[in-house]
Scaffold this motif. Structure first.
Motif, PDB file in Angstrom:
ATOM      1  N   LEU A  71      45.702  31.084  76.582  1.00  0.00           N
ATOM      2  CA  LEU A  71      46.950  30.606  77.191  1.00  0.00           C
ATOM      3  C   LEU A  71      48.144  30.860  76.267  1.00  0.00           C
ATOM      4  O   LEU A  71      49.231  31.253  76.722  1.00  0.00           O
ATOM      5  CB  LEU A  71      46.857  29.116  77.520  1.00  0.00           C
ATOM      6  N   LYS A  72      47.933  30.653  74.961  1.00  0.00           N
ATOM      7  CA  LYS A  72      49.011  30.914  74.006  1.00  0.00           C
ATOM      8  C   LYS A  72      49.416  32.382  74.033  1.00  0.00           C
ATOM      9  O   LYS A  72      50.611  32.713  73.986  1.00  0.00           O
ATOM     10  CB  LYS A  72      48.558  30.520  72.593  1.00  0.00           C
ATOM     11  N   LYS A  73      48.407  33.278  74.101  1.00  0.00           N
ATOM     12  CA  LYS A  73      48.709  34.712  74.150  1.00  0.00           C
ATOM     13  C   LYS A  73      49.517  35.064  75.402  1.00  0.00           C
ATOM     14  O   LYS A  73      50.338  35.976  75.382  1.00  0.00           O
ATOM     15  CB  LYS A  73      47.403  35.513  74.140  1.00  0.00           C
ATOM     16  N   GLN A  74      49.242  34.326  76.488  1.00  0.00           N
ATOM     17  CA  GLN A  74      49.944  34.584  77.752  1.00  0.00           C
ATOM     18  C   GLN A  74      51.279  33.854  77.835  1.00  0.00           C
ATOM     19  O   GLN A  74      52.025  34.018  78.810  1.00  0.00           O
ATOM     20  CB  GLN A  74      49.054  34.164  78.931  1.00  0.00           C
ATOM     21  N   GLY A  75      51.585  33.042  76.811  1.00  0.00           N
ATOM     22  CA  GLY A  75      52.835  32.304  76.782  1.00  0.00           C
ATOM     23  C   GLY A  75      52.891  31.174  77.788  1.00  0.00           C
ATOM     24  O   GLY A  75      53.978  30.759  78.213  1.00  0.00           O
ATOM     25  N   LYS A  76      51.724  30.634  78.142  1.00  0.00           N
ATOM     26  CA  LYS A  76      51.671  29.572  79.144  1.00  0.00           C
ATOM     27  C   LYS A  76      51.492  28.204  78.469  1.00  0.00           C
ATOM     28  O   LYS A  76      50.923  28.101  77.381  1.00  0.00           O
ATOM     29  CB  LYS A  76      50.526  29.812  80.127  1.00  0.00           C
ATOM     30  N   GLU A  77      51.957  27.155  79.141  1.00  0.00           N
ATOM     31  CA  GLU A  77      51.834  25.794  78.636  1.00  0.00           C
ATOM     32  C   GLU A  77      50.378  25.362  78.640  1.00  0.00           C
ATOM     33  O   GLU A  77      49.619  25.681  79.555  1.00  0.00           O
ATOM     34  CB  GLU A  77      52.653  24.850  79.524  1.00  0.00           C
ATOM     35  N   ILE A  78      49.984  24.653  77.599  1.00  0.00           N
ATOM     36  CA  ILE A  78      48.599  24.182  77.501  1.00  0.00           C
ATOM     37  C   ILE A  78      48.498  22.838  78.209  1.00  0.00           C
ATOM     38  O   ILE A  78      48.904  21.793  77.677  1.00  0.00           O
ATOM     39  CB  ILE A  78      48.151  24.070  76.030  1.00  0.00           C
ATOM     40  N   THR A  79      47.986  22.861  79.423  1.00  0.00           N
ATOM     41  CA  THR A  79      47.753  21.653  80.215  1.00  0.00           C
ATOM     42  C   THR A  79      46.338  21.717  80.762  1.00  0.00           C
ATOM     43  O   THR A  79      45.733  22.796  80.829  1.00  0.00           O
ATOM     44  CB  THR A  79      48.733  21.553  81.396  1.00  0.00           C
ATOM     45  N   ILE A  80      45.790  20.571  81.164  1.00  0.00           N
ATOM     46  CA  ILE A  80      44.445  20.565  81.735  1.00  0.00           C
ATOM     47  C   ILE A  80      44.356  21.448  82.971  1.00  0.00           C
ATOM     48  O   ILE A  80      43.420  22.236  83.108  1.00  0.00           O
ATOM     49  CB  ILE A  80      43.979  19.123  82.019  1.00  0.00           C
ATOM     50  N   PRO A  81      45.324  21.385  83.916  1.00  0.00           N
ATOM     51  CA  PRO A  81      45.262  22.289  85.065  1.00  0.00           C
ATOM     52  C   PRO A  81      45.301  23.770  84.673  1.00  0.00           C
ATOM     53  O   PRO A  81      44.583  24.588  85.260  1.00  0.00           O
ATOM     54  CB  PRO A  81      46.494  21.905  85.889  1.00  0.00           C
ATOM     55  N   ASN A  82      46.112  24.135  83.663  1.00  0.00           N
ATOM     56  CA  ASN A  82      46.180  25.528  83.226  1.00  0.00           C
ATOM     57  C   ASN A  82      44.893  25.976  82.548  1.00  0.00           C
ATOM     58  O   ASN A  82      44.426  27.103  82.732  1.00  0.00           O
ATOM     59  CB  ASN A  82      47.365  25.743  82.283  1.00  0.00           C
ATOM     60  N   LEU A  83      44.309  25.096  81.723  1.00  0.00           N
ATOM     61  CA  LEU A  83      43.018  25.408  81.096  1.00  0.00           C
ATOM     62  C   LEU A  83      41.938  25.625  82.152  1.00  0.00           C
ATOM     63  O   LEU A  83      41.165  26.583  82.092  1.00  0.00           O
ATOM     64  CB  LEU A  83      42.606  24.278  80.147  1.00  0.00           C
ATOM     65  N   ALA A  84      41.902  24.703  83.127  1.00  0.00           N
ATOM     66  CA  ALA A  84      40.907  24.812  84.198  1.00  0.00           C
ATOM     67  C   ALA A  84      41.145  26.070  85.020  1.00  0.00           C
ATOM     68  O   ALA A  84      40.193  26.783  85.383  1.00  0.00           O
ATOM     69  CB  ALA A  84      40.968  23.578  85.091  1.00  0.00           C
ATOM     70  N   GLY A  85      42.405  26.367  85.301  1.00  0.00           N
ATOM     71  CA  GLY A  85      42.725  27.532  86.107  1.00  0.00           C
ATOM     72  C   GLY A  85      42.325  28.826  85.434  1.00  0.00           C
ATOM     73  O   GLY A  85      41.760  29.731  86.077  1.00  0.00           O
ATOM     74  N   LEU A  86      42.575  28.950  84.122  1.00  0.00           N
ATOM     75  CA  LEU A  86      42.199  30.152  83.390  1.00  0.00           C
ATOM     76  C   LEU A  86      40.679  30.291  83.320  1.00  0.00           C
ATOM     77  O   LEU A  86      40.132  31.388  83.496  1.00  0.00           O
ATOM     78  CB  LEU A  86      42.794  30.129  81.985  1.00  0.00           C
ATOM     79  N   GLY A  87      40.001  29.168  83.059  1.00  0.00           N
ATOM     80  CA  GLY A  87      38.537  29.209  83.025  1.00  0.00           C
ATOM     81  C   GLY A  87      37.963  29.671  84.355  1.00  0.00           C
ATOM     82  O   GLY A  87      37.048  30.496  84.404  1.00  0.00           O
ATOM     83  N   ASN A  88      38.506  29.152  85.449  1.00  0.00           N
ATOM     84  CA  ASN A  88      38.031  29.547  86.783  1.00  0.00           C
ATOM     85  C   ASN A  88      38.319  31.024  87.064  1.00  0.00           C
ATOM     86  O   ASN A  88      37.496  31.731  87.660  1.00  0.00           O
ATOM     87  CB  ASN A  88      38.690  28.679  87.855  1.00  0.00           C
ATOM     88  N   PHE A  89      39.487  31.499  86.608  1.00  0.00           N
ATOM     89  CA  PHE A  89      39.837  32.912  86.799  1.00  0.00           C
ATOM     90  C   PHE A  89      38.833  33.823  86.091  1.00  0.00           C
ATOM     91  O   PHE A  89      38.362  34.813  86.658  1.00  0.00           O
ATOM     92  CB  PHE A  89      41.246  33.176  86.272  1.00  0.00           C
TER      93      PHE A  89
END
Length: 340
Positions: free
Chosen positions: A38-56
Motif C-alpha cells: 500500500l505504501k508503494k502505491q501511495g495509498k492510506e493504510i486502513t483495514i478496508p484498504n488492507l483487506a481490499g489489496l489482499g482480496n485483489f
C-alpha cells in the motif's frame, strides 16, 4: 519449523508473535507485506484498504499467493508467519516438513477495546465499523478472506479473554508441546534394514560385515550374514583368502572368497527350512554381487532394498533391470570397506 498465526482482530496475535520472537523465531507477516505494498502505491493504510489489496492479490494470482511470496523471502529455519486469512495460504505452508497453526479469538467487546489501545494507523474504527469489517473477514467466500475456516484449521486454538499472564502461560504450554521430541515409528523398510544391521554383527569378515533379511507381507522369513561355511575357518580367525578377478575391460578386482555372502546364506536358510521366498523383498547392506544377483533372480524375489551401493554393482543392477526386479537404495553413496 514454521508457525502460522491466524485470528480475529485484537485477539492477541501480536502478543503471540512477541512470545515466539523471544524463543528465537524470525517474523514474517501477511499484513506487513500488504502494508508495504500500500505504501508503494501511495495509498492510506486502513483495514478496508488492507483487506481490499489482499482480496485483489488472491483473485488475480490465487488464494495462496501472499504466503508463496513470503516463503521466497524466508532464509531462517524457525519462522512465524502472521495474519493468515485464507485456507489456501495455510495449505501452501503445510507443504513444508513441519508446520503448526495457532489460532486465537476472544470476545468482540474485549477485542475492540484492545485495538483502540494499540492505536495503529488502520484501527481508527467505530464499534459498528469494527463489527462490519469483522464479518467481512470471517464469512466471505470465493477468493476473499475466510477467517472462520482458518480458525477451524488451527492445531492449537486459544480463547484469549483473560490477562496477559494467562495468555503467556497458555503459549508456554503450547510451545513445550510443539517442540518436544515425538517418537516416530520406523517404516517397514527401515524396520527390516535395522534388523539386517543387527544380524550383521554376527558376520566374520571385516571387509564388509553385512547382514541380510528376507521378508514378505511385513513378515520376516529368513536371515543371513556373511561368514565361512560351517566347520571352516573364519576370516576374523585366519585372515582373508583373496583371489583376483580380471574383467573384460582389463580392470582387476580383489575378492575374499573364504566366506558365503549374507544374501546367499539367507537364501540357503530358506531352502534348508523349506520357506518359500517367492515374491519377497530382500534387505542387504549394499548392491548384491553378480552371483548373489543370479540367486536372487532364480529364487523368485521381486524387490531388493540396499543401504548403499556396491562399487562393482553395475552388472547386478543391469541383471535386476532385465529380470524386472525392483532395486532401491537408502543412500546412493558407494559403501567403503578395507582392501576395496
Amino acid at each position: 519449523m514454521i508457525i502460522g498465526i491466524t485470528g480475529t482482530l485484537g485477539a492477541g496475535k501480536g502478543t503471540i508473535v512477541d512470545f515466539l520472537k523471544q524463543k528465537g523465531f524470525a517474523y514474517y507477516s501477511c499484513s506487513d507485506y500488504l502494508r508495504e505494498e500500500l505504501k508503494k502505491q501511495g495509498k492510506e493504510i486502513t483495514i478496508p484498504n488492507l483487506a481490499g489489496l489482499g482480496n485483489f492479490i488472491r483473485e488475480q494470482y490465487g488464494n495462496g499467493e501472499i504466503t508463496k511470496r513470503l516463503l521466497k523471502e524466508i532464509k531462517q529455519e524457525n519462522v512465524i508467519i502472521d495474519s493468515l486469512r485464507h485456507p489456501d495460504e495455510i495449505n501452501e505452508l503445510k507443504k513444508g516438513e513441519k508446520f503448526i497453526l495457532i489460532g486465537t479469538d476472544a470476545n468482540i467487546g474485549i477485542r475492540y477495546e484492545r485495538i483502540k489501545l494499540r492505536n495503529r494507523e488502520e484501527d481508527n474504527l467505530s464499534f459498528g465499523e469494527f463489527i462490519t469489517e469483522e464479518e467481512k473477514q470471517k464469512t466471505n467466500s470465493g477468493s476473499t478472506m475466510q477467517l472462520h475456516k482458518c480458525l477451524e484449521l488451527a492445531d492449537f486454538k486459544i480463547e484469549n479473554n483473560g490477562t496477559l499472564e494467562e495468555l503467556n502461560k497458555k503459549l508456554e504450554e503450547i510451545f513445550q508441546e510443539i517442540t518436544k521430541e515425538k517418537y516416530v515409528r520406523p517404516t517397514w523398510d527401515n524396520y527390516f534394514m535395522e534388523i539386517a544391521g543387527t544380524i550383521a554383527k554376527r558376520a566374520t569378515c571385516d571387509r564388509g560385515r553385512s547382514g541380510c533379511v528376507i521378508a514378505r507381507d511385513k513378515q520376516l522369513l529368513v536371515t543371513g550374514y556373511v561368514g565361512s561355511p560351517k566347520g571352516l575357518p573364519h576370516c576374523d580367525d585366519v585372515g582373508h583368502q583373496f583371489k583376483k578377478m580380471l574383467h573384460e575391460d582389463g580392470s582387476i578386482t580383489n575378492h575374499c572368497v573364504r566366506t558365503v555372502h549374507a544374501e546367499q546364506n539367507a537364501i540357503c536358510q530358506a531352502a534348508k527350512l523349506g520357506v518359500s521366498i517367492k515374491g519377497a523383498t530382500l534387505y542387504c547392506k549394499m548392491t548384491p554381487c553378480r552371483v548373489c544377483a543370479m540367486l536372487i533372480i532364480n529364487s523368485g524375489i521381486k524387490r531388493v532394498v540396499c543401504e548403499k551401493k556396491y562399487h562393482a554393482g553395475a552388472e547386478s543392477e543391469e541383471m535386476f533391470k532385465q529380470a524386472e526386479i525392483k532395486l532401491e537404495f537408502f543412500d546412493e553413496e558407494i559403501e567403503q570397506y578395507k582392501n576395496q
